[in-house]
Design an enzyme around this catalytic site. Structure first.
Site, PDB file in Angstrom:
ATOM      1  N   PHE A 156      -8.235  25.353  22.404  1.00 18.98           N
ATOM      2  CA  PHE A 156      -6.897  25.050  22.920  1.00 18.98           C
ATOM      3  C   PHE A 156      -5.869  25.823  22.109  1.00 18.98           C
ATOM      4  CE2 PHE A 156      -2.858  22.838  23.217  1.00 18.98           C
ATOM      5  CZ  PHE A 156      -2.708  22.769  24.593  1.00 18.98           C
TER       6      PHE A 156
ATOM      7  N   ASP B 187      -6.026  29.929  14.546  1.00 15.44           N
ATOM      8  CA  ASP B 187      -5.057  28.968  15.066  1.00 15.44           C
ATOM      9  C   ASP B 187      -5.178  27.696  14.223  1.00 15.44           C
ATOM     10  OD1 ASP B 187      -3.672  26.981  16.383  1.00 15.44           O
ATOM     11  OD2 ASP B 187      -4.327  27.575  18.394  1.00 15.44           O
TER      12      ASP B 187
ATOM     13  N   LYS C  42       2.766  22.048  14.488  1.00 10.23           N
ATOM     14  CA  LYS C  42       2.644  20.595  14.325  1.00 10.23           C
ATOM     15  C   LYS C  42       3.197  19.999  13.022  1.00 10.23           C
ATOM     16  CE  LYS C  42      -0.575  19.607  17.981  1.00 10.23           C
ATOM     17  NZ  LYS C  42      -1.417  20.627  18.577  1.00 10.23           N
TER      18      LYS C  42
HETATM   19  C1  LIG Z   1      -1.227  21.538  19.693  1.00  6.28           C
HETATM   20  C2  LIG Z   1      -1.897  22.846  19.582  1.00  6.28           C
HETATM   21  C3  LIG Z   1      -1.320  24.021  20.098  1.00  6.28           C
HETATM   22  C4  LIG Z   1      -0.053  24.017  20.918  1.00  6.28           C
HETATM   23  O1  LIG Z   1       1.039  23.602  20.183  1.00  6.28           O
HETATM   24  P1  LIG Z   1       2.422  23.264  20.971  1.00  6.28           P
HETATM   25  O2  LIG Z   1       3.378  22.976  19.844  1.00  6.28           O
HETATM   26  O3  LIG Z   1       2.135  22.070  21.821  1.00  6.28           O
HETATM   27  O4  LIG Z   1       2.788  24.444  21.762  1.00  6.28           O
HETATM   28  C5  LIG Z   1      -1.970  25.218  19.871  1.00  6.28           C
HETATM   29  N1  LIG Z   1      -3.127  25.269  19.184  1.00  6.28           N
HETATM   30  C6  LIG Z   1      -3.710  24.166  18.688  1.00  6.28           C
HETATM   31  C7  LIG Z   1      -4.979  24.295  17.913  1.00  6.28           C
HETATM   32  C8  LIG Z   1      -3.134  22.909  18.872  1.00  6.28           C
HETATM   33  O5  LIG Z   1      -3.734  21.815  18.403  1.00  6.28           O
END
Ligand SMILES: *Cc1c(COP(=O)(O)O)cnc(C)c1O
Length: 390
Positions: free
Chosen positions: A128, A215, A244
């Site tokens: 994701f 990521d 986050k």
């Molecule tokens: C939450 C998340 C995202 C997206 O972040 P947003 O602030 O919602 O755009 C991308 N990568 C990972 C691994 C995430 O957990």
């Protein structure tokens, strides 16, 4: 009452009005234990005094100017993040998806510098990376992509935690210029790869001159017991994204880069109106300070182990438990059956949890959770699980 909010979320029937540490209260003053932290955002808990004071002080002084000017707080935050991570420089955005957009743009610039006309990025199944067009194209979940074709070109997908699959993709696709991967898949179900997975990716990226792009939007900022999850592997990526928990609830994203990757986004190539403004950066500096002064990396390791032990002692004899897995305070409890209904049952019991990948309960408690709250979490959730599976 009809809602004027677009129905993009299936929301639980609760509205919170205040918080303190790992506690939340709804509008009827019912108290809940938060074991999700707004999905790994409020690592310092709710209403942390240092965050409150920073927001007040900064708003009294100055909130926003523009990236047309120097921003001292942004410089300080970038320096701090680079010192902590070993990276060279940072681009600031407002979310995880935006941080990943910057990473994807860096990979494409890198490919074009190598004279590859149509550069591709290797991504993983069950990954994701966000909901913008580029990041949903990178995401390995058909539900996230459904209805949004044409997707962005330039992504090649292999199974997660499968080095042989990466090797053969690299052999057959000379257009691959980067690998984008989560150190631990969060949305995909708290999937923790083999201990040497990132080391092997690092070696392959070195050998084939690919950018290693991590990521760390969910795993970063002490969640797994290190500032960044890659530090468990004693490697450094070429690109690493954060969001986050970086702002503990104030929106901020960051794309950190090193070496060649740090030289590519030059003037005119990328930008953001809000990205890295004074408010977001001063809060992020306070977040970092607080993680240091409250020793939260260490806390994440100790508390994660305590919680895992607690759940194992209550559930290990239950035939429906597949596994309790964790890296610090990123915890997955996998059952042998779909268990999405547990989320609503837990809410009624005054506990906030999440289920990902249908069968994995995901816990991302605030790193400041107390011993008594951890006991309550283990007791409440274990009882709910035992009841649910029987
Ligand atoms: C939450 C998340 C995202 C997206 O972040 P947003 O602030 O919602 O755009 C991308 N990568 C990972 C691994 C995430 O957990």
């Amino acid at each position: 009452m009809t809602s004027h909010i677009m129905p993009t979320y299936g929301r639980l029937p609760v509205t919170f009005t205040k918080g303190e540490g790992a506690w939340l209260w709804d509008k009827d003053n019912k108290r809940y234990l938060d074991a999700l932290s707004g999905i790994a955002v409020c690592n310092l808990g709710h209403a942390h005094p240092a965050i409150h004071e920073t927001i007040c002080a900064q708003s009294r002084q100055l909130l926003h100017t523009s990236n047309l000017y120097h921003i001292a707080e942004q410089e300080q935050l970038a320096t701090k993040l680079c010192n902590l991570s070993g990276m060279d420089n940072v681009f600031f955005a407002n979310s995880g998806a935006e941080a990943n957009e910057a990473a994807i743009k860096i990979a494409r610039l890198y490919g074009h510098e190598k004279n590859i006309d149509s550069p591709a990025i290797l991504v993983m199944e069950q990954s994701f990376h966000g909901r913008t067009m580029a990041t949903l194209s990178a995401t390995g979940n058909p539900k996230v992509q459904a209805g949004f074709t044409p997707l962005l070109d330039g992504f090649v997908r292999v199974p997660f935690n499968d080095i042989a699959a990466i090797e053969s993709a690299i052999e057959t696709r000379p257009d691959i210029v980067a690998i984008l991967v989560e150190p631990i898949q969060g949305e995909g179900g708290v999937n923790i790869p083999d201990a040497d997975y990132l080391n092997n990716i690092r070696a392959l990226c070195n050998q084939h001159e690919l950018l290693m792009m991590l990521d760390e939007v969910q795993t970063g900022m002490a969640r797994t017991g290190a500032w960044f999850a890659f530090q468990h592997n004693a490697i450094t990526p070429d690109v690493c994204t954060l969001a986050k928990a970086l702002g503990n609830g104030v929106p901020i994203g960051a794309c950190m880069a090193k070496g060649k990757a740090a030289t590519l986004l030059t003037a005119g190539k990328h930008g953001s109106t809000f990205g890295g403004n004074l408010l977001a950066c001063s809060v992020a500096l306070t977040v970092i300070n607080t993680i240091e002064t409250e020793n939260l990396c260490r806390q994440a390791i100790v508390k994660g182990a305590t919680l895992k032990q607690g759940f194992l002692s209550r559930l290990s004899t239950n035939s429906h438990l597949v596994e309790v897995r964790n890296k610090g305070m990123m915890i997955g409890i996998e059952l042998d059956q779909p268990c999405t209904e547990l989320v609503a049952l837990a809410l009624t019991a005054g506990l906030l949890i999440n289920v990902t990948g249908d069968t994995s309960i995901r816990l991302l408690p605030p790193l400041v959770i107390t011993e008594a709250q951890m006991t309550l979490l283990v007791d409440t959730l274990s009882a709910l699980i035992v009841d649910f599976v029987s």
